[in-house]
Design a protein around this motif. Sequence first.
Motif, mmCIF file in Angstrom:
data_model
loop_
_atom_site.group_PDB
_atom_site.id
_atom_site.type_symbol
_atom_site.label_atom_id
_atom_site.label_comp_id
_atom_site.label_asym_id
_atom_site.label_seq_id
_atom_site.Cartn_x
_atom_site.Cartn_y
_atom_site.Cartn_z
ATOM 1 N N ARG A 75 0.836 -1.211 0.000
ATOM 2 C CA ARG A 75 0.000 0.000 0.000
ATOM 3 C C ARG A 75 0.869 1.259 0.000
ATOM 4 O O ARG A 75 0.586 2.226 -0.716
ATOM 5 C CB ARG A 75 -0.948 -0.010 1.191
ATOM 6 N N ARG A 76 1.938 1.251 0.796
ATOM 7 C CA ARG A 76 2.845 2.409 0.831
ATOM 8 C C ARG A 76 3.494 2.642 -0.535
ATOM 9 O O ARG A 76 3.645 3.774 -0.978
ATOM 10 C CB ARG A 76 3.926 2.222 1.889
ATOM 11 N N GLU A 77 3.866 1.558 -1.190
ATOM 12 C CA GLU A 77 4.495 1.677 -2.510
ATOM 13 C C GLU A 77 3.526 2.281 -3.526
ATOM 14 O O GLU A 77 3.911 3.132 -4.331
ATOM 15 C CB GLU A 77 4.989 0.313 -2.999
ATOM 16 N N ILE A 78 2.259 1.861 -3.480
ATOM 17 C CA ILE A 78 1.262 2.421 -4.389
ATOM 18 C C ILE A 78 1.046 3.899 -4.085
ATOM 19 O O ILE A 78 0.957 4.728 -5.000
ATOM 20 C CB ILE A 78 -0.069 1.651 -4.291
ATOM 21 N N GLU A 79 0.955 4.242 -2.828
ATOM 22 C CA GLU A 79 0.763 5.646 -2.456
ATOM 23 C C GLU A 79 1.943 6.504 -2.913
ATOM 24 O O GLU A 79 1.755 7.602 -3.439
ATOM 25 C CB GLU A 79 0.560 5.764 -0.954
ATOM 26 N N ALA A 80 3.157 6.001 -2.738
ATOM 27 C CA ALA A 80 4.341 6.752 -3.163
ATOM 28 C C ALA A 80 4.351 6.917 -4.679
ATOM 29 O O ALA A 80 4.671 8.001 -5.199
ATOM 30 C CB ALA A 80 5.615 6.051 -2.684
ATOM 31 N N ARG A 81 3.988 5.873 -5.390
ATOM 32 C CA ARG A 81 3.937 5.951 -6.863
ATOM 33 C C ARG A 81 2.880 6.963 -7.300
ATOM 34 O O ARG A 81 3.102 7.756 -8.216
ATOM 35 C CB ARG A 81 3.652 4.563 -7.443
ATOM 36 N N ASN A 82 1.739 6.930 -6.631
ATOM 37 C CA ASN A 82 0.666 7.847 -6.958
ATOM 38 C C ASN A 82 1.107 9.298 -6.756
ATOM 39 O O ASN A 82 0.840 10.165 -7.598
ATOM 40 C CB ASN A 82 -0.573 7.537 -6.121
ATOM 41 N N GLU A 83 1.797 9.583 -5.662
ATOM 42 C CA GLU A 83 2.299 10.934 -5.406
ATOM 43 C C GLU A 83 3.307 11.356 -6.473
ATOM 44 O O GLU A 83 3.291 12.493 -6.948
ATOM 45 C CB GLU A 83 2.939 11.011 -4.022
ATOM 46 N N TRP A 84 4.172 10.449 -6.853
ATOM 47 C CA TRP A 84 5.174 10.736 -7.874
ATOM 48 C C TRP A 84 4.504 11.057 -9.199
ATOM 49 O O TRP A 84 4.860 12.039 -9.868
ATOM 50 C CB TRP A 84 6.129 9.544 -8.003
ATOM 51 N N GLU A 85 3.523 10.238 -9.596
ATOM 52 C CA GLU A 85 2.804 10.483 -10.846
ATOM 53 C C GLU A 85 2.030 11.800 -10.786
ATOM 54 O O GLU A 85 1.993 12.543 -11.760
ATOM 55 C CB GLU A 85 1.831 9.338 -11.142
ATOM 56 N N GLN A 86 1.422 12.077 -9.641
ATOM 57 C CA GLN A 86 0.568 13.255 -9.504
ATOM 58 C C GLN A 86 1.340 14.553 -9.695
ATOM 59 O O GLN A 86 0.808 15.511 -10.263
ATOM 60 C CB GLN A 86 -0.129 13.249 -8.140
ATOM 61 N N GLN A 87 2.598 14.587 -9.280
ATOM 62 C CA GLN A 87 3.368 15.816 -9.458
ATOM 63 C C GLN A 87 3.499 16.174 -10.931
ATOM 64 O O GLN A 87 3.510 17.353 -11.299
ATOM 65 C CB GLN A 87 4.737 15.709 -8.795
ATOM 66 N N TYR A 88 3.571 15.179 -11.790
ATOM 67 C CA TYR A 88 3.682 15.437 -13.222
ATOM 68 C C TYR A 88 2.329 15.749 -13.835
ATOM 69 O O TYR A 88 2.228 16.571 -14.745
ATOM 70 C CB TYR A 88 4.356 14.255 -13.921
ATOM 71 N N LEU A 89 1.298 15.110 -13.340
ATOM 72 C CA LEU A 89 -0.041 15.404 -13.833
ATOM 73 C C LEU A 89 -0.468 16.805 -13.420
ATOM 74 O O LEU A 89 -1.146 17.507 -14.181
ATOM 75 C CB LEU A 89 -1.038 14.360 -13.310
ATOM 76 N N ASP A 90 -0.077 17.242 -12.227
ATOM 77 C CA ASP A 90 -0.391 18.588 -11.788
ATOM 78 C C ASP A 90 0.254 19.637 -12.694
ATOM 79 O O ASP A 90 -0.299 20.707 -12.912
ATOM 80 C CB ASP A 90 0.072 18.815 -10.344
ATOM 81 N N ALA A 91 1.410 19.307 -13.241
ATOM 82 C CA ALA A 91 2.105 20.233 -14.124
ATOM 83 C C ALA A 91 1.307 20.477 -15.414
ATOM 84 O O ALA A 91 1.451 21.537 -16.033
ATOM 85 C CB ALA A 91 3.497 19.698 -14.464
ATOM 86 N N LEU A 92 0.452 19.553 -15.797
ATOM 87 C CA LEU A 92 -0.389 19.748 -16.973
ATOM 88 C C LEU A 92 -1.382 20.888 -16.783
ATOM 89 O O LEU A 92 -1.778 21.544 -17.742
ATOM 90 C CB LEU A 92 -1.163 18.463 -17.291
ATOM 91 N N ASP A 93 -1.784 21.103 -15.543
ATOM 92 C CA ASP A 93 -2.765 22.130 -15.243
ATOM 93 C C ASP A 93 -2.165 23.531 -15.132
ATOM 94 O O ASP A 93 -2.883 24.515 -15.046
ATOM 95 C CB ASP A 93 -3.496 21.796 -13.929
#
Length: 94
Positions: A75-93
Amino acid sequence: MFDLTGFQRDLLYVMAGFDEPHGLAIKGELEDYYETEIHHGRLYPNLDTLVEKGLVDKGEKDRRTNSYRLTARGRREIEARNEWEQQYLDALDE
């Protein structure tokens, strides 16, 4: 999670959406997503790898059916991956 294949990451994400799924349920979800058949020879060795890495626990539903669930580490690994991906997705906005 950096040492996992994309398929193994997808297995973790599918398991996160279920309460102790069995292999065929996981297989069905991935077949829907990939729109192709997932062979047992691909599915189960990858599930075993996730168990060996401590990301997934393997249990028994009955003598023929195993169940799988994410460990706290998984679960921690998924959460960390999600945070990592989200930083790049946020840059789209921006």
